[in-house]
Structures are given as structure tokens and as C-alpha cells.
Enzyme design. Sequence first.
Site, PDB file in Angstrom:
ATOM      1  CG  ASP A 172      19.921   3.478  15.264  1.00  0.00           C
ATOM      2  OD1 ASP A 172      20.769   2.575  15.408  1.00  0.00           O
ATOM      3  OD2 ASP A 172      19.329   4.025  16.212  1.00  0.00           O
ATOM      4  CE  LYS A 198      64.912  17.257  -0.714  1.00  0.00           C
ATOM      5  NZ  LYS A 198      64.069  16.196  -1.293  1.00  0.00           N
TER       6      LYS A 198
END
Length: 611
Positions: free
Chosen positions: A440, A23
Site C-alpha cells: 500500500d 455441445k
Amino acid sequence: MKPMLLTSSETIPSNEGWLYETKYDGYRCLLKWDLNSVTLQSRNEKELNDYFPELIHFCQINTEKLKAFLPLLLDGEIVYLVNDYKSDFSTVQSRGKMRSQKTILQASKNLPCSFIAFDLLQLKGVEITQHSLMDRKKELADLFQSAGLPLSPSFKDKGTIQLITFSDESDLLWARIQEWNGEGIIAKKKNSLWDSGKRTNGWLKVKNWRYVTVILTLFDQENGYFNGAVYVDEKLEEITTFRHGLSDEEMQTLSTFFQTKGTRISATIWTIPPSICVDVACIDFDGKKLREPRFAAFRFDLKPEHATWDHMLRQLHPIPRHVEITHPDKPVFPALDLVKDDYIYYLQEIAPYLLPFLEQRNLTAIRFPHGVPGESFYQKNVPEYAPDFVRTSFDDEIEYIVCNDLKTLLWLGNQLVIEFHIPFQTNDTQCPTEIVFDLDPPSVEEFSLAVEAALQMKAIFDNFNLTSYIKTSGGKGLQVYIPLPRNAFTFDETRIFTEFVCKFLVEQNPKWFTIERMKKNRNNKLYLDYVQHAHGKTIISPYSPRGNNHGLVATPLSWHEISQQLHPKLFTIPAVLERIKETGDLLKDFYKVGEQQPFAPVLTTLKNLRK
């Protein structure tokens, strides 16, 4: 024609005459579909087309596939799936209240809803409501299969028309619904017919009730409702009003208590200071109020201080069976005032978005057994005490954990695995499923270098007609992804591309970027790492936390967010949970896009340049 209605039940019927479905909590809807038009009609016969343009568009582009079956009439539910067993009603409801065309269009992209079809009422223009449910189900499944439409609900395939699956066994389905915190289960008689607008005992709904402890604060004699609240810090926050579930005797006792012990603040309203706790059953919480609240039990064993916002969240998200959480109050991210239970809650909520990247991949985990900051260590081999439900995979004499499900994820969370590092390929292939560039910078103070590198990369990828995605690293940098078709390219081939892109950027910006692997030789430049993208290497998974003081998360971003105003400190564990409610899953189409990625001609061009 109006939808047939379900009857509430407290028990799941169990005999061979029934079938069972999940449901979903959404908008019940009929979908009328013919060659020239598509109409979404609510249970109150209101047209919903304008609110959910993504569903209309999906139907329109698939009309040709279904031409032989039209006109069609489908019965179903408009949902916003947060996992395969749960729809977030508040998202569907907010979509249904939007009026601005611009807002609706943006929501259809960020928070696309789906239509879950569970019944077929008209086929080729012929009404079949008086056929048995099983016959209608068969016709519906054949239709979806013939047209190549999704054959089961999947939160990954948002903005689509999907077929609900059903089971002859309720126990397994009910366990999955409870594990994923779904609304409930529906039982239907296999021989049931479809009657417009009628409530039937042949279709039963059983709710997956959650029980929340609240403090009684107010009684309104005029309507018979009681107010319940929880503590947020030291203030009471009202989260429910209820009257259902109380017996006549309980109603009389409570109302008398308020009227004799409380303070009258109007002709019909009394308040009392925090003193009485009760459990209220509900199906969910919409951010402000409990949904479908009903009285469950008095909690005379609890003091009011027990009823807090955090305790409510835990009650709304119970831990699945077979998973034990030890020392839930243990500090994990002290700087954010997050304990282990908060971390487990994050993993529960983020699981639908994190698990698709962990599934079928050998996990390299970083554990922080005493919280963050603190001692940490890498773990690759599965420990001997791992429960039976944890799946593993052998590679190079290491038995890796493979985190394929919620139970495994929460078990890892209980072990205080904070960082989830994954390889670039799944266990069933030697080929990468994505290319990742790690940008980086030397420190977070130079994060602007990562932003600049990402934008320049995006320009290159756009020129190659490649779709790219971006996320924070959860530390000081950014990571750019290009999804690839499965089993299409080797690591040696992708290396040609990654090396070209990184070297090109360094040539264009030698003062900013470098490919020098030795940190001491980088001269405070941003490192473009193309060597890391290789077999046996790993990258932090999207949505994984990092083991830093700030509780940062490797967070997917949209490209329009990439600017010099961006900063990684914005994306903490609490912030990401709030963010995803607004943005949805920015990686929802990642693997689908990968299958269509035109990488082959790009690779051919680069190979020719190297000759």
C-alpha cells in the site's frame, strides 16, 4: 477413419431412449493414442499436433497411467473453455491458424485448449464402434476413472483431456447451457452405433440460437446474400451476411425492394440507406461477424437507431432466467460512460474467472446505489428481499451471502454491488487457502514503491521455491498471493511467515517501506500490511471492480509485467475484458499450485530461527 456427423434439429427429443450432452464449439477431432505416439486428427484428416502441443504433452505424461488400455482411439472436440458449458471458437480457430513455433508455444501457455472426449472407438487396439453408445460410454468412463483423468469438463483444467458428462434429463442441462451462453445441446440414442463419416439421425444437435437485430444495407444478386450492420457510434459496422432462413416469398420481396428502391453500385449489387431492421439468428460472434447467421424475422416495429453495437452485445449475452435487471440505463461509472447494463455485461463475461474466488466464502459487499462516485455502504447481512436462489452462511451472528453461481452474481450486480471482498479461507475450513501481502503506497504517485516491494518479495519467494501470483489492488497498490494446501496451516503459522517477510523488507529498505499501522507515522513510505492477513479479515477479490472514478479492476498480472512502466490506471473494466482475451486467466492454476506448494519446510525454517 472420419468422425460420425450430427444432424441438425430444432427440437430436443424427449424419451428414455436418449441421452444429452453439452455441445461445444471447437474443432471436431479424433485422438489416436498408443505407447509410442499421439495424433490429433481433424474431421478432414489433417494432423493438428503442431498447433496444440499442450494436448500432446498431456497425453505423453499420462501414457504410463493408460498403458493397460492402449492403443486408444477417442472421438471428441478441441475446445477453449470460457466456462464449463461454452467454448470460444475464435480462440481455437486462431490457434489452428498459427504458424510460428514461438507463437504457438506462447499461446499453448496463455490460451491452452482442452480435448473433450465423448466417445471411445478403440480400446486396447480393438475397435468397439459396433458396441452400443451406452457400452462405449461405460468403457470410456472406466478408463478415465482408472487413469485419474478429469471426469467432467472444467474450464479451470485447461490443457487437459477431459471426459464429457451426459444426462438423462434434457431440461436441466438445457437451462445450464442457456444460462452460460453455450452453443447448444446434443441428443444421442443410447443404443446408437458409430459409423465413420456418416450423418446420423441417432445424434441430433440443437443450437442455442441468439437473435441479433441488424440493419439491412446491401444485396448481392449473384449469390443471393444480404448484408446486415449495426451502429457503432454514428457509423454503420457490417457484422453479418446471410441468406439462409428466408422463405422464397421473403427472398423475392427483399430482393425486389433493393432493386426498386435501392442504389445500384455494380452489375449485381444494390445498397439502401438505413431503413429496414431484421433479426438474425446466430450461435455467437467472433469479434467481427456473427457465426452461422440465418434470417429470423422482420422487425418493422424498430427504427434503425435501435440496432447498435451495445444492443448487439446484450442480445448475444441474454440475462439468465429468474434474474431481473432494473434500470439498465442507470449511470454507474459516468467517467467511463458505463451504465448498469454495461456493468452487468462485465460481470457476465468475467464470472468464470471471478466466481472461483467467491465460491464458498462469506461475502462482504460494498454497494454504490447511485453509481460511482456516490454514497456507498458495506453490506454483510443478506437482505430480506434476496431471492431464494441466493445461498447464505452464518458466522458470528451474521448471515452472509455466499456467491456460488452466476445468478447470484448478477443479482448482486443489479443491487450495484461494485466491490467484492472475501476472507482468506472458505466456509468449510478455519485455515487460510492463501497468503496475501497488501502493498500500500501513500498515493498512486508512489506506485513505483509497490513495484519495488513486489519484485523484492518475488526474489524472497523464489529463494524459498514458493510460487507466487500478483494483482493490482484496483486502487493505488499491488497485492501478492501465495496459494496454500487446504487445511494445512493455521493463521498463526502463516503470520510467522508474513511477519518475517515484511520485517525483513523494512530492515533492508527502511527509507522506502514501513510496517507502521498509523498513517500519520508512515512518513510517505509504502505500508507492508501483514496484520490484515488474519481470520475475519478480508481482501478485494481478483477481478472485482473498485468503487473509484476510473472503474479500475483488481487485475491479475504476470510477473514479467511488473516494472516501473506499470500503472494501475491501465486496468479499467473495458480494458480487462479485452485483456483477458489475450492473456487468458493468469490464475487458472492457482488452487492446483496451492496443493503442491512447499510451504511446510519454509515454515519449519522460520520456526527454528525464532527459537
